[in-house]
Design an enzyme around this catalytic site. Structure first.
Site, PDB file in Angstrom:
ATOM      1  N   ARG A 185     -27.797 -11.118  17.935  1.00 20.15           N
ATOM      2  CA  ARG A 185     -28.687 -10.991  19.097  1.00 20.15           C
ATOM      3  C   ARG A 185     -30.110 -10.738  18.607  1.00 20.15           C
ATOM      4  NH1 ARG A 185     -26.918  -6.329  22.591  1.00 20.15           N
ATOM      5  NH2 ARG A 185     -25.540  -7.825  23.569  1.00 20.15           N
ATOM      6  N   ASP A 234     -33.220  14.894  34.746  1.00 19.55           N
ATOM      7  CA  ASP A 234     -32.021  14.501  33.991  1.00 19.55           C
ATOM      8  C   ASP A 234     -30.853  15.329  34.492  1.00 19.55           C
ATOM      9  OD1 ASP A 234     -31.792  12.945  31.004  1.00 19.55           O
ATOM     10  OD2 ASP A 234     -30.071  14.176  31.592  1.00 19.55           O
ATOM     11  N   LYS A 270     -24.885   8.528   8.068  1.00 16.86           N
ATOM     12  CA  LYS A 270     -23.793   8.289   7.126  1.00 16.86           C
ATOM     13  C   LYS A 270     -24.288   8.300   5.681  1.00 16.86           C
ATOM     14  CE  LYS A 270     -20.785   5.590  10.202  1.00 16.86           C
ATOM     15  NZ  LYS A 270     -20.045   4.319  10.368  1.00 16.86           N
ATOM     16  N   GLU A 279     -24.390   7.477  19.349  1.00  8.53           N
ATOM     17  CA  GLU A 279     -25.496   7.004  18.511  1.00  8.53           C
ATOM     18  C   GLU A 279     -25.375   5.510  18.215  1.00  8.53           C
ATOM     19  OE1 GLU A 279     -23.101   8.995  17.758  1.00  8.53           O
ATOM     20  OE2 GLU A 279     -22.303   8.655  15.754  1.00  8.53           O
ATOM     21  N   TYR A 286     -21.377  -2.261  31.023  1.00  8.16           N
ATOM     22  CA  TYR A 286     -22.791  -1.903  30.857  1.00  8.16           C
ATOM     23  C   TYR A 286     -23.756  -3.047  31.226  1.00  8.16           C
ATOM     24  CZ  TYR A 286     -26.976  -0.286  28.313  1.00  8.16           C
ATOM     25  OH  TYR A 286     -28.240   0.088  27.958  1.00  8.16           O
ATOM     26  N   ASN A 328     -32.154  -2.681  21.432  1.00  8.70           N
ATOM     27  CA  ASN A 328     -31.872  -1.677  20.386  1.00  8.70           C
ATOM     28  C   ASN A 328     -33.082  -0.837  19.974  1.00  8.70           C
ATOM     29  OD1 ASN A 328     -29.076  -2.278  19.873  1.00  8.70           O
ATOM     30  ND2 ASN A 328     -29.803  -4.187  18.963  1.00  8.70           N
TER      31      ASN A 328
END
Ligand code: NAD
Length: 350
Positions: free
Chosen positions: A302, A48, A214, A205, A163, A192
């Site tokens: 989606r 990485d 949240k 995030e 992307y 996802n």
């Protein structure tokens, strides 16, 4: 939490064959390193660009290299002596990141371009590429009441700007290395992915982690309200990390899936409002919802059509969202408690 696994995987690998995993300081590749280590593989190289101290997970006995894989020489170094190479390195994040930083997303094309060539030159046996549902034609995702996306829906191409186009061209690199050079490549289109050891604050995030954080912040502060991006009607499916890891392993080692993109996602469709309700239920609160209609919200809907993966692997990701979200919520709660106590937490820098 136990997840349903695909049947036994015939990996055609010795425990001393070298497995190289790129992006291993991040969420999914970090979990993949742990997976192969748990299976007993003794030579794993994790790569990485983040300094090792900032990796989400570090697994004892694994070689860790800090290399920017957009540089060709680093890609060559990363895959020296590799038998298998997994490319999960990309500059990416949730909608807030990929809508705002398209150039950075596009520049990830350098990672795959160098890594696949280096892996081929090094004589690796197999190469895995982590593509995305963002590669699909956005014209097919204008309605929250979606028809799930099947693999052929990527063309004619109208991918997510930045992307998604990077994913599509990198997929093509894999397919052409197989067609022209006989290099065995495998491509999964993730939908996802969520779960513990992922980004949960800082701007990269994604919705499941953001909503968990949240809700926890609302409870902690006593201000029982939550901001939601868009009107909350946009729909998505979310794939639990353990399902994703089991799927990567099975896809990489399936001879029917050479150079053949395949969905790796859940088909449990929910709206963002429903996702918030699930988190509220886990937390035992009800919050006032404030909708930011100008915030990035992505396509209207989606979902993953899992017909092909069921047909070819006899399996599909099936962890119920409610179960996966409970584990994710508890993990983020523990991260927040650790942060308060001044302990090290998963952290991301822009
Ligand atoms: P992540 O951001 O947690 O991990 C990606 C890692 O790649 C990071 O640790 C980052 O430092 C590293 N990286 C970035 N640029 C690099 C470079 N130049 N050289 C070396 N390393 C570099 O993301 P993730 O969620 O684990 O995603 C892994 C892969 O799966 C990515 O290719 C991503 O596009 C794809 N994907 C993820 C999701 C999802 O929901 N998480 C969905 C679709 C596709």
């Amino acid at each position: 939490m136990a997840v349903a696994h695909p049947g036994p995987v015939d990996r055609d690998l010795g425990l001393d064959d070298l497995i190289v995993i790129a992006g291993a300081g991040g969420f999914i590749a970090g979990a993949l390193v742990r997976h192969f280590s748990d299976l007993g593989f003794r030579r794993i190289r994790a790569v990485d660009r983040k300094p090792v101290g900032e990796w989400y997970q570090r697994v004892p006995g694994v070689e860790c290299l800090c290399l920017d894989l957009r540089e060709q020489a680093n890609a060559v170094r990363a895959v020296e002596d590799a038998t298998e190479v997994y490319n999960l390195a990309a500059d990416m994040g949730g909608m807030g990141f990929i809508e705002r930083f398209r150039v950075e997303c596009l520049r990830s094309v350098l990672i795959n371009t160098h890594l696949i060539d280096a892996a081929w030159q090094a004589g690796a046996r197999r190469y895995f590429y982590s593509s995305s549902a963002c590669a699909y034609n956005t014209d097919l995702q204008q309605d929250a009441d979606v028809t799930a996306l099947k693999e052929s829906d990527a063309y004619p191409a109208m991918a997510e700007r930045g992307y998604g186009w990077e994913k599509l061209i990198s997929e093509m690199f894999c397919q052409e290395y197989t067609a022209e050079r006989g290099f065995e490549t495998h491509i999964a289109r993730f939908h996802n992915v969520y779960g513990p050891f992922g980004t949960w604050f800082g701007g990269r995030e994604k919705a499941p982690a953001a909503m968990s954080r949240k809700v926890l912040e609302a409870v902690e502060s006593g201000d029982l309200s939550i901001e939601i991006w868009g009107d909350g009607s946009q729909t998505r499916s979310f794939c639990y990390i353990d399902d994703c890891i089991a799927g990567i392993d099975a896809i990489m080692h399936c001879p029917k899936l050479i150079a053949t993109p395949i969905n790796l996602g859940s088909s449990e469709l929910v709206s963002i409002n429903e996702l918030v309700s699930i988190v509220e239920e886990i937390a035992g609160v009800t919050l006032d919802r404030r909708y930011d209609l100008d915030a990035p919200k992505g396509v209207a809907g989606r979902n993953s059509d899992n017909t092909f993966i069921r047909q070819v692997l006899g399996w599909e990701p099936s962890t119920p969202l409610r179960d996966g979200m409970r584990v994710t919520y508890d993990w983020i709660a523990s991260q927040m408690a650790d942060r308060k106590a001044g302990k090290r937490i998963v952290e991301e820098r822009w």
